[in-house]
Each structure stands twice: as C-alpha cells, then as structure tokens.
Design a protein around this motif. Sequence first.
Motif, PDB file in Angstrom:
ATOM      1  N   LYS A 282      -7.573  -3.876   1.325  1.00 31.42           N
ATOM      2  CA  LYS A 282      -6.484  -3.723   0.369  1.00 31.42           C
ATOM      3  C   LYS A 282      -6.885  -2.974  -0.895  1.00 31.42           C
ATOM      4  O   LYS A 282      -6.032  -2.391  -1.565  1.00 31.42           O
ATOM      5  CB  LYS A 282      -5.917  -5.097  -0.001  1.00 31.42           C
ATOM      6  N   GLU A 283      -8.181  -2.989  -1.209  1.00 29.13           N
ATOM      7  CA  GLU A 283      -8.605  -2.278  -2.424  1.00 29.13           C
ATOM      8  C   GLU A 283      -8.661  -0.764  -2.235  1.00 29.13           C
ATOM      9  O   GLU A 283      -8.781  -0.008  -3.205  1.00 29.13           O
ATOM     10  CB  GLU A 283      -9.961  -2.782  -2.920  1.00 29.13           C
ATOM     11  N   ASP A 284      -8.562  -0.317  -0.989  1.00 26.69           N
ATOM     12  CA  ASP A 284      -8.512   1.121  -0.721  1.00 26.69           C
ATOM     13  C   ASP A 284      -7.124   1.638  -1.078  1.00 26.69           C
ATOM     14  O   ASP A 284      -6.105   1.095  -0.633  1.00 26.69           O
ATOM     15  CB  ASP A 284      -8.801   1.373   0.767  1.00 26.69           C
ATOM     16  N   GLU A 285      -7.053   2.691  -1.878  1.00 26.87           N
ATOM     17  CA  GLU A 285      -5.754   3.217  -2.322  1.00 26.87           C
ATOM     18  C   GLU A 285      -4.881   3.677  -1.161  1.00 26.87           C
ATOM     19  O   GLU A 285      -3.660   3.723  -1.262  1.00 26.87           O
ATOM     20  CB  GLU A 285      -5.960   4.368  -3.303  1.00 26.87           C
ATOM     21  N   LYS A 286      -5.511   3.987  -0.023  1.00 28.76           N
ATOM     22  CA  LYS A 286      -4.739   4.430   1.135  1.00 28.76           C
ATOM     23  C   LYS A 286      -3.973   3.279   1.784  1.00 28.76           C
ATOM     24  O   LYS A 286      -3.028   3.507   2.554  1.00 28.76           O
ATOM     25  CB  LYS A 286      -5.662   5.083   2.163  1.00 28.76           C
ATOM     26  N   TYR A 287      -4.400   2.050   1.488  1.00 33.08           N
ATOM     27  CA  TYR A 287      -3.772   0.885   2.118  1.00 33.08           C
ATOM     28  C   TYR A 287      -2.269   0.856   1.840  1.00 33.08           C
ATOM     29  O   TYR A 287      -1.454   0.738   2.758  1.00 33.08           O
ATOM     30  CB  TYR A 287      -4.433  -0.396   1.613  1.00 33.08           C
ATOM     31  N   TYR A 288      -1.905   0.985   0.576  1.00 35.55           N
ATOM     32  CA  TYR A 288      -0.495   0.872   0.206  1.00 35.55           C
ATOM     33  C   TYR A 288       0.284   2.169   0.436  1.00 35.55           C
ATOM     34  O   TYR A 288       1.499   2.203   0.228  1.00 35.55           O
ATOM     35  CB  TYR A 288      -0.373   0.405  -1.239  1.00 35.55           C
ATOM     36  N   LEU A 289      -0.436   3.218   0.867  1.00 29.73           N
ATOM     37  CA  LEU A 289       0.234   4.456   1.244  1.00 29.73           C
ATOM     38  C   LEU A 289       0.575   4.474   2.732  1.00 29.73           C
ATOM     39  O   LEU A 289       1.276   5.375   3.200  1.00 29.73           O
ATOM     40  CB  LEU A 289      -0.651   5.661   0.895  1.00 29.73           C
TER      41      LEU A 289
ATOM     42  N   LYS B  44       4.647   0.478   3.529  1.00 34.46           N
ATOM     43  CA  LYS B  44       5.836   0.916   2.792  1.00 34.46           C
ATOM     44  C   LYS B  44       7.104   0.374   3.449  1.00 34.46           C
ATOM     45  O   LYS B  44       8.029  -0.093   2.759  1.00 34.46           O
ATOM     46  CB  LYS B  44       5.886   2.442   2.746  1.00 34.46           C
TER      47      LYS B  44
ATOM     48  N   ASP C  66      -7.688 -11.554  -1.101  1.00 35.20           N
ATOM     49  CA  ASP C  66      -8.616 -10.512  -0.661  1.00 35.20           C
ATOM     50  C   ASP C  66      -9.727 -11.116   0.180  1.00 35.20           C
ATOM     51  O   ASP C  66     -10.320 -12.140  -0.175  1.00 35.20           O
ATOM     52  CB  ASP C  66      -9.234  -9.809  -1.872  1.00 35.20           C
TER      53      ASP C  66
END
Length: 233
Positions: A34-41, A46, A198
Amino acid sequence: MFDDFIKVNIEELSDNISEIRDCIKKYYPIGLPKEDEKYYLYSGIKELNDIIEKNIVDNEYYKKEWQVGFIEKLKTKLDFQDIRCTTAGFVPNFSGIVMLKNTIESRTELHFYKSLIGDYFTIEILENIHRKEISHPIYGKREISIPERIIVSPVGEYADNFLKVYQSIIEKYSEVKFLPYCFDLYKVNNLEVPYKSDGEEVTIAGAFFQKYSLYNNWITVVGDINYQIDKLK
C-alpha cells in the motif's frame, strides 16, 4: 478447532473457484504494498473506491438500499427485536448484527455481511462473547471481547436464526452466493487491502468482507466450514 492458517498464492487457487480468484485479482494489485504510489493508481482500487462511494459514502443510497431496503424489512419480517446496521468506514461490504442473547456475563450475536464486489455474502454466529485478559507483545496485559464459539453453518440452537437471515439475503439479492468459513482460513500471499492495517495478512474472505471477528486458537469453530461450497463451483 484450527491451529494454522494456510498460505496460498493467488494463482494456486483452484479453477473451481475461479470467479473468487479473478475477482480478487480484478480489485486488488497483488504484490504491490500500500505504500507504493502505484497501489492507489491500480484500476481495481479506483473502481472499488467508486463502488464504496456509491453504496456507503452516499448516505441516502445506503439508507435506501441497506438500512431501510434490507435491515428494516428484515426487522419487520422476522421476529428479531434487536437488529442493526454495522457498516462502518471505507469497507467493501454492507453488514448487520442480530442480537440473539444479551446478559450481564455475555452476549450472542448473529453477524451477516453482503460484499459490494462479487456476488457474495456470509453469516456467522458469535456465541458467548465475553471479556478475556490477554498478553499483548507491545501493550502488555489487556482485556478484549471475544466469543467462545463461532457458529458457521445452520446447526444447533441457532440454526433457525441462521437460515432465516440466509433466506432473506438470497431473496433480496437473487444472484448472491454464500462464502463459507473455510475462506477465512486461507491467507493470500502479497495481498494487501486498503481497509486493513499495513502488513496485515489478508484471507480470501478478507478481500470481500471487513469482519468484526477473526479466528484465533482460543475460539472453537462449530458447524460445516464448507457449507454451500458446491454452489460456488
């Protein structure tokens, strides 16, 4: 009683439950923390957020669909005096509780969950919920509320209660399928979901429901953990 969870890779899940496997892969980026910025992308995250926004955050829709559309009708239809909504937070499911017994010493509750992703629901009865002192590695000794037993299929004293809620859910949501308790015992490697802490390991069931109870080795599981599993195949 079960002592250990089974850890699995998502691709190891049987083709017999391919719909469950594919649904998890659709909504969650397996392998991304979850700390990877790509996770929420990720497109699935979404879409999940949009689903939760529509079904839960939109309070008017939530009241119409679940609070009035199901809970109030269930209260009227069945002889349950104490039944309430318990959906809380940014979670992927509706939920509710029926109070079956409530004394000074303990209480017994029927918990039910309807997932917002995939057509799945589940029911479990937490029997004899009471205070227990435990030793926590960080916080030391503390008291928590735990059930003595989790009843996972229609057996024993509360079989009729279980079946009444089961039948009411499938009458409202005609395509819905029961997700048996066995899926609470499989943890999926490298699966993280937005609504858990986390690093917390996530079970197959945990991808669909944020439950108020989790199995541990001092709780007895009663009933058929594979109840209705054939209907998933």
